[in-house]
Design a protein around this motif. Structure first.
Motif, mmCIF file in Angstrom:
data_model
loop_
_atom_site.group_PDB
_atom_site.id
_atom_site.type_symbol
_atom_site.label_atom_id
_atom_site.label_comp_id
_atom_site.label_asym_id
_atom_site.label_seq_id
_atom_site.Cartn_x
_atom_site.Cartn_y
_atom_site.Cartn_z
ATOM 1 N N PHE A 34 6.718 4.728 -18.178
ATOM 2 C CA PHE A 34 6.883 6.086 -17.675
ATOM 3 C C PHE A 34 5.548 6.755 -17.348
ATOM 4 N N SER A 35 4.454 6.027 -17.549
ATOM 5 C CA SER A 35 3.120 6.587 -17.316
ATOM 6 C C SER A 35 2.763 6.558 -15.825
ATOM 7 N N PHE A 36 1.914 7.501 -15.413
ATOM 8 C CA PHE A 36 1.307 7.428 -14.089
ATOM 9 C C PHE A 36 0.356 6.230 -14.049
ATOM 10 N N VAL A 37 0.250 5.588 -12.905
ATOM 11 C CA VAL A 37 -0.743 4.538 -12.685
ATOM 12 C C VAL A 37 -1.297 4.686 -11.274
ATOM 13 N N ARG A 38 -2.359 3.953 -11.039
ATOM 14 C CA ARG A 38 -2.944 3.937 -9.690
ATOM 15 C C ARG A 38 -3.335 2.512 -9.353
ATOM 16 N N THR A 39 -3.045 2.094 -8.148
ATOM 17 C CA THR A 39 -3.329 0.724 -7.733
ATOM 18 C C THR A 39 -4.544 0.677 -6.810
ATOM 19 N N ILE A 40 -5.048 -0.527 -6.599
ATOM 20 C CA ILE A 40 -6.193 -0.700 -5.701
ATOM 21 C C ILE A 40 -5.839 -0.236 -4.296
ATOM 22 N N THR A 41 -4.681 -0.668 -3.810
ATOM 23 C CA THR A 41 -4.299 -0.324 -2.435
ATOM 24 C C THR A 41 -4.152 1.183 -2.261
ATOM 25 N N ALA A 42 -3.571 1.862 -3.249
ATOM 26 C CA ALA A 42 -3.414 3.314 -3.160
ATOM 27 C C ALA A 42 -4.770 4.011 -3.164
ATOM 28 N N THR A 43 -5.695 3.518 -3.981
ATOM 29 C CA THR A 43 -7.038 4.107 -4.025
ATOM 30 C C THR A 43 -7.730 3.994 -2.675
ATOM 31 N N LEU A 44 -7.622 2.840 -2.053
ATOM 32 C CA LEU A 44 -8.246 2.637 -0.746
ATOM 33 C C LEU A 44 -7.629 3.555 0.300
ATOM 34 N N ALA A 45 -6.303 3.637 0.323
ATOM 35 C CA ALA A 45 -5.628 4.444 1.338
ATOM 36 C C ALA A 45 -5.885 5.934 1.150
ATOM 37 N N LEU A 46 -5.998 6.385 -0.090
ATOM 38 C CA LEU A 46 -6.185 7.814 -0.358
ATOM 39 C C LEU A 46 -7.623 8.270 -0.133
ATOM 40 N N GLU A 47 -8.591 7.424 -0.489
ATOM 41 C CA GLU A 47 -9.983 7.871 -0.490
ATOM 42 C C GLU A 47 -10.766 7.482 0.755
ATOM 43 N N MET A 48 -10.376 6.391 1.417
ATOM 44 C CA MET A 48 -11.150 5.947 2.571
ATOM 45 C C MET A 48 -11.212 6.976 3.698
ATOM 46 N N PRO A 49 -10.117 7.695 4.024
ATOM 47 C CA PRO A 49 -10.211 8.660 5.133
ATOM 48 C C PRO A 49 -11.190 9.806 4.877
ATOM 49 N N GLU A 50 -11.499 10.105 3.598
ATOM 50 C CA GLU A 50 -12.344 11.252 3.269
ATOM 51 C C GLU A 50 -13.767 10.871 2.880
ATOM 52 N N VAL A 51 -14.046 9.586 2.739
ATOM 53 C CA VAL A 51 -15.329 9.163 2.211
ATOM 54 C C VAL A 51 -16.426 9.256 3.273
ATOM 55 N N VAL A 52 -17.662 9.452 2.810
ATOM 56 C CA VAL A 52 -18.821 9.483 3.703
ATOM 57 C C VAL A 52 -19.250 8.046 3.996
ATOM 58 N N VAL A 53 -19.269 7.693 5.268
ATOM 59 C CA VAL A 53 -19.624 6.327 5.653
ATOM 60 C C VAL A 53 -21.056 6.017 5.223
ATOM 61 N N GLY A 54 -21.240 4.859 4.578
ATOM 62 C CA GLY A 54 -22.559 4.442 4.136
ATOM 63 C C GLY A 54 -22.918 4.881 2.731
ATOM 64 N N THR A 59 0.810 -1.218 0.000
ATOM 65 C CA THR A 59 0.000 0.000 0.000
ATOM 66 C C THR A 59 0.845 1.270 0.000
ATOM 67 N N MET A 60 1.546 1.522 1.102
ATOM 68 C CA MET A 60 2.139 2.837 1.316
ATOM 69 C C MET A 60 3.246 3.149 0.318
ATOM 70 N N ALA A 61 4.129 2.195 0.074
ATOM 71 C CA ALA A 61 5.272 2.463 -0.795
ATOM 72 C C ALA A 61 4.820 2.812 -2.201
ATOM 73 N N VAL A 62 3.915 1.988 -2.755
ATOM 74 C CA VAL A 62 3.479 2.220 -4.126
ATOM 75 C C VAL A 62 2.653 3.499 -4.229
ATOM 76 N N MET A 63 1.920 3.827 -3.183
ATOM 77 C CA MET A 63 1.111 5.037 -3.196
ATOM 78 C C MET A 63 1.976 6.294 -3.249
ATOM 79 N N MET A 64 3.185 6.214 -2.698
ATOM 80 C CA MET A 64 4.036 7.386 -2.576
ATOM 81 C C MET A 64 4.846 7.692 -3.831
ATOM 82 N N VAL A 65 4.877 6.762 -4.827
ATOM 83 C CA VAL A 65 5.806 6.981 -5.945
ATOM 84 C C VAL A 65 5.209 6.776 -7.335
#
Length: 651
Positions: A248-268, A227-233
Motif C-alpha cells: 500500500f506504500s507509494f513507490v517510484r520507478t526508474i521509468t517514471a523518474t525519467l519521464a517526470l524529470e527529463m522535460p524540466e531538467v537543465v541540459v548538461g 513508463t506511462m502506466a506505472v507513472m500514473m498510478v
C-alpha cells in the motif's frame, strides 16, 4: 562464342548477387550501429554524474534530491523491482493458466475467439492502460482499502496494472510453446491411461517448460520497461515501503523518474547526467533479464538434471527426503506470505495466528486433492484454467466497455474535426489525430525499408556467420530496450546533436529505431516460412539469387511481412514517452505536414488530459477511444492480412 557469352552472363549474375548481398548487409548493419549509438550516447551523458558521485553510492543511496545535489537512486531501483515482482505474482499464474486453457482445454472454436482477444490485449497502448488505472483501478482500490491506501495510488495499483499489461506476452508465448509440443506426446500419454489433465501437467507442460520460462521472463522485461502506466498510478514518491512488503506504500520507478524529470531538467547539468545514468542502469537491468532468459531456456532444455536423469534435489537428498523438503518448503512459504499479508491489516499476534490457520488450510487442500478421484481433479483444474482465461476476458471487457460507454457523450463530428480550446481542456482533437497519422506515415517511411531489407539479409544471405550472430544479438537487445531509453537517445542525439529539435522528423526517426527489431524479425520469419521448393523452381528456370529473392520469395512472404509492419506501426502509434521527448507539443491550432515542426499526438494529449485535474472526463474518454480505435484498427488489419495470407499460401 556462345560459351564466352554464357560465361560472361554467369559472371554478371554472380557479380549482381554479390552487389545485392553487400547492399543488404549494409542495411542490416543499421541495427548494430543504432545499438552502439544508443550505448555511446547514454554512457557519454552519464559520465558527469559518475564523476560527481561514486557508482556504489548512486546505486545504493536512499535520497534522490537533485535540487540539493543528492543522487541516491537505491529507492528508485528498489521501487522498479518491487512493482515488477508484484505484477508477476498476478500475471504468471493467470497467464500460464490461460495459455493452458487455450492450448489444451478449449476447443478450436473457442481458441479462434480467444487468440485475437489476446492480440487485442497486446495492442492497447500503455497510456490507455494508465488512463484506465487512473480512472477505474485507483478509485476501486481506494474504496476497497480506505484505511491502507486512501488515495488509491500505491505499489499495489502499479503491480496490478502492469500485471494486466504483461498478460498478453505471457499468454501468447506460453500458448505457442504448448502448441509446439508434438501430438505424439499427448497420444502416448493418453494411450497408457493418463487423463487429459495428467497428460497436460506431467507431459506437455514439462516438454514446453523452456518456452513457458521465456514467456515469464519476457513478461518481466515488459513490466520493467513500462513508463506511462506505472507513472500514473504509483504515487511517484521514492520511498522504501515499511515493512518492505507493504504493497500500500507509494513507490517510484526508474521509468517514471525519467519521464517526470527529463522535460524540466537543465541540459548538461549533473541532474541531466544522473537521469542518463538511471537510463543506463535500466538498460542493463533489461539486458541482464534477457541474458537470464537465454540461460534459463538453455538450462531447462537440458532439464537441469544430471546424466542419471534425476533432479538436483533428488541427487542430494534422495527421493523421499526431496518430497518432504518440497512439502515443508511450500508450507513455510505459505506461512510467510500469509503473515506478510495479514500483518498489513492486523497486529503481529493476530497476523501470526491467522497465517498459521491459512497454512493449515493449504495442507488440508493438498490432502484433499490427493484423495479425490482423477476425473474430479481434472474437472477442478480445467475449471481453474477456465477461470484464468475468463478473468482475462473480463478485464478486457471492463477496460473497453468503460471507455466506450463514457466516451459516447463527447463523441461528435466537431470533436473529431475541431481544434483544441481552453489549453486543450475542451474543443476538438483534429490536430492530434493528424499528428498521430503523420507520425505513423513518417515512421513507416524510415522503418519499413530498413527492416524488410535487414530481415531479407538474415533469412536469405547471412549464412549463419559471425556477422549474422552479431546482428541477431543486436536485434534482440534492441527489441528488449525500454521505450524510455529510446526517448533518452532521441532527445540527446537526434534532437540535440543532429539539431533537428523537437519535431516530427525527430519523433519518426526515434520510433523507427524502436520498432525496427519487430519488422526485422517478422520479415525474417515470413521469408523463412516460404518453402525451399519455391526457390529451387526459380533457380531451375534460370533466375539468380537476387531475382529469386525479390521477385519470387518476397512476394510469397508479403502477407507475413505486412502483418509485422502493421503490428510495429501500431505499437509506434500508441507510444507516449519517445514522442513526448522528441516530437510532441501540448497544443497546436493548425495542421500542416512539416518535418521540422513539432506535432500534437493522441497519446501525449491523453496523458495531459488524464493528469490535468480540470479537464472534462468525457473528453478524456473520447480521446482514449479515438486512440484505441486507430491502434486496434491497425491490429485488426494485420490479423485479416495474416488470415488471408495463410489461406492463400498453403504450404
Amino acid at each position: 562464342m556462345f560459351t564466352n557469352q554464357n560465361g560472361r552472363g554467369t559472371k554478371a549474375r554472380a557479380d549482381s548477387d554479390k552487389v545485392v548481398r553487400y547492399l543488404l548487409m549494409a542495411a542490416a548493419s543499421a541495427s548494430v550501429l543504432i545499438l552502439l549509438a544508443i550505448l555511446v550516447f547514454i554512457t557519454n551523458n552519464s559520465l558527469l554524474a559518475l564523476k560527481s558521485t561514486d557508482l556504489l553510492g548512486f546505486l545504493t543511496g536512499n535520497v534522490w534530491k537533485p535540487s540539493e545535489g543528492l543522487y541516491g537512486a537505491g529507492n528508485i531501483i528498489l521501487g522498479t523491482l518491487l512493482v515488477t515482482l508484484g505484477s508477476l505474482v498476478f500475471a504468471v499464474p493467470v497467464g500460464i493458466g490461460s495459455a493452458i486453457f487455450m492450448a489444451e482445454v478449449s476447443n478450436a472454436k473457442v481458441r479462434r475467439i480467444l487468440k485475437p482477444l489476446v492480440e487485442l490485449f497486446a495492442g492497447i497502448p500503455s497510456v490507455v492502460y494508465g488512463f484506465f488505472g487512473l480512472m477505474v483501478l485507483v478509485p476501486a482500490l481506494a474504496g476497497l482499502f480506505p484505511e491502507q491506501m486512501p488515495t488509491g495510488f500505491a505499489w499495489l495499483t502499479g503491480s496490478i496494472l502492469l500485471g494486466f499489461m504483461a498478460l498478453p506476452t505471457i499468454i501468447s508465448v506460453a500458448e505457442d510453446a504448448l502448441k509446439a509440443v508434438p501430438g505424439t506426446y499427448r497420444e502416448a500419454s493418453l494411450a497408457v491411461g493418463a487423463t487429459r489433465w495428467e497428460t497436460t501437467s506431467k507431459v506437455i507442460v514439462p516438454a514446453a517448460i523452456s518456452g513457458i520460462a521465456s514467456a515469464v521472463i519476457l513478461g518481466i522485461g515488459r513490466a520493467v520497461g513500462e513508463t506511462m502506466a506505472v507513472m500514473m498510478v504509483t504515487g511517484n514518491s521514492a520511498l522504501v515501503p515499511e515493512p518492505l512488503w507493504n504493497v500500500f506504500s507509494f513507490v517510484r520507478t526508474i521509468t517514471a523518474t525519467l519521464a517526470l524529470e527529463m522535460p524540466e531538467v537543465v541540459v548538461g547539468s549533473t541532474h541531466y547526467s544522473a537521469l542518463f545514468l538511471l537510463g543506463l542502469v535500466l538498460m542493463l537491468i533489461v539486458l541482464v533479464i534477457n541474458l537470464c532468459a537465454k540461460q534459463v531456456v538453455r538450462n531447462v532444455n537440458r532439464k537441469m538434471q544430471g546424466a542419471n536423469g534425476r533432479s538436483f534435489l533428488r541427487r542430494i537428498l534422495g527421493k523421499k527426503d526431496a518430497k518432504r523438503f518440497k512439502r515443508g518448503f511450500s508450507v513455510i512459504a505459505t506461512l510467510a506470505v500469509a503473515y506478510m499479508v495479514c500483518s498489513l491489516f492486523l497486529d503481529q499476534a493476530m497476523a501470526l495466528a491467522l497465517s498459521v490457520v491459512l497454512a493449515s488450510v493449504l495442507i488440508l487442500v493438498q490432502m484433499f486433492l490427493k484423495r479425490i478421484t482423477r476425473s474430479s481433479r481434472q474437472k477442478l483444474m480445467h475449471s481453474a484454467t477456465f477461470l484464468c482465461a475468463g478473468l482475462c476476458v473480463i478485464v478486457l471487457s471492463v477496460l473497453l466497455g468503460d471507455i466506450i460507454i463514457k466516451a459516447v457523450p463527447a463523441l461528435s463530428w466537431n470533436f473529431l474535426t475541431g481544434y483544441p480550446v481552453d489549453a486543450g481542456k475542451s474543443g476538438g482533437i483534429y490536430p492530434a489525430i493528424v499528428g498521430t497519422l503523420e507520425i505513423i506515415i513518417g515512421t513507416a517511411a524510415i522503418a519499413l525499408p530498413l527492416g524488410i531489407l535487414s530481415g531479407t539479409y538474415l533469412a536469405e544471405y547471412s549464412k549463419g556467420g559471425r556477422f549474422a550472430q552479431v546482428l541477431e544479438q543486436a536485434i534482440d537487445v534492441l527489441n528488449g530496450t525500454p521505450s524510455i531509453v529510446f526517448a533518452l537517445f532521441g532527445v540527446s542525439a537526434i534532437v540535440a546533436i543532429l539539431g533537428l529539435g523537437v519535431s516530427l522528423l525527430s519523433g519518426c526517426i526515434t520510433l523507427a529505431f524502436m520498432i525496427l527489431p519487430v519488422i526485422i524479425r517478422t520479415t525474417e520469419d515470413a521469408i523463412g516460412n516460404v518453402p525451399l521448393q519455391v526457390r529451387e523452381a526459380s533457380y531451375a528456370l534460370g533466375a539468380n539469387k537476387w531475382q529469386t529473392t525479390f521477385k519470387i520469395v518476397l512476394p510469397a512472404a508479403l502477407g507475413g511481412i505486412m502483418t509485422g509492419a502493421i503490428l510495429g506501426l501500431g505499437r509506434a502509434a500508441g507510444e507516449t514517452a519517445p514522442v513526448m521527448f522528441t516530437a510532441a507539443v501540448l497544443m497546436r491550432y493548425s495542421v500542416g505536414f512539416n518535418l521540422l515542426e513539432p506535432v500534437m499526438v493522441l497519446p501525449y494529449h491523453l496523458y495531459y488530459l488524464a493528469t490535468e485535474g480540470s479537464a472534462d472526463p468525457s473528453m478524456q474518454y473520447a480521446t482514449a477511444l479515438v486512440l484505441l480505435a486507430i491502434v486496434l484498427a491497425m491490429f485488426l488489419v494485420a490479423n485479416v492480412v495474416r488470415e488471408y495470407s495463410n489461406k492463400k499460401n498453403k504450404w
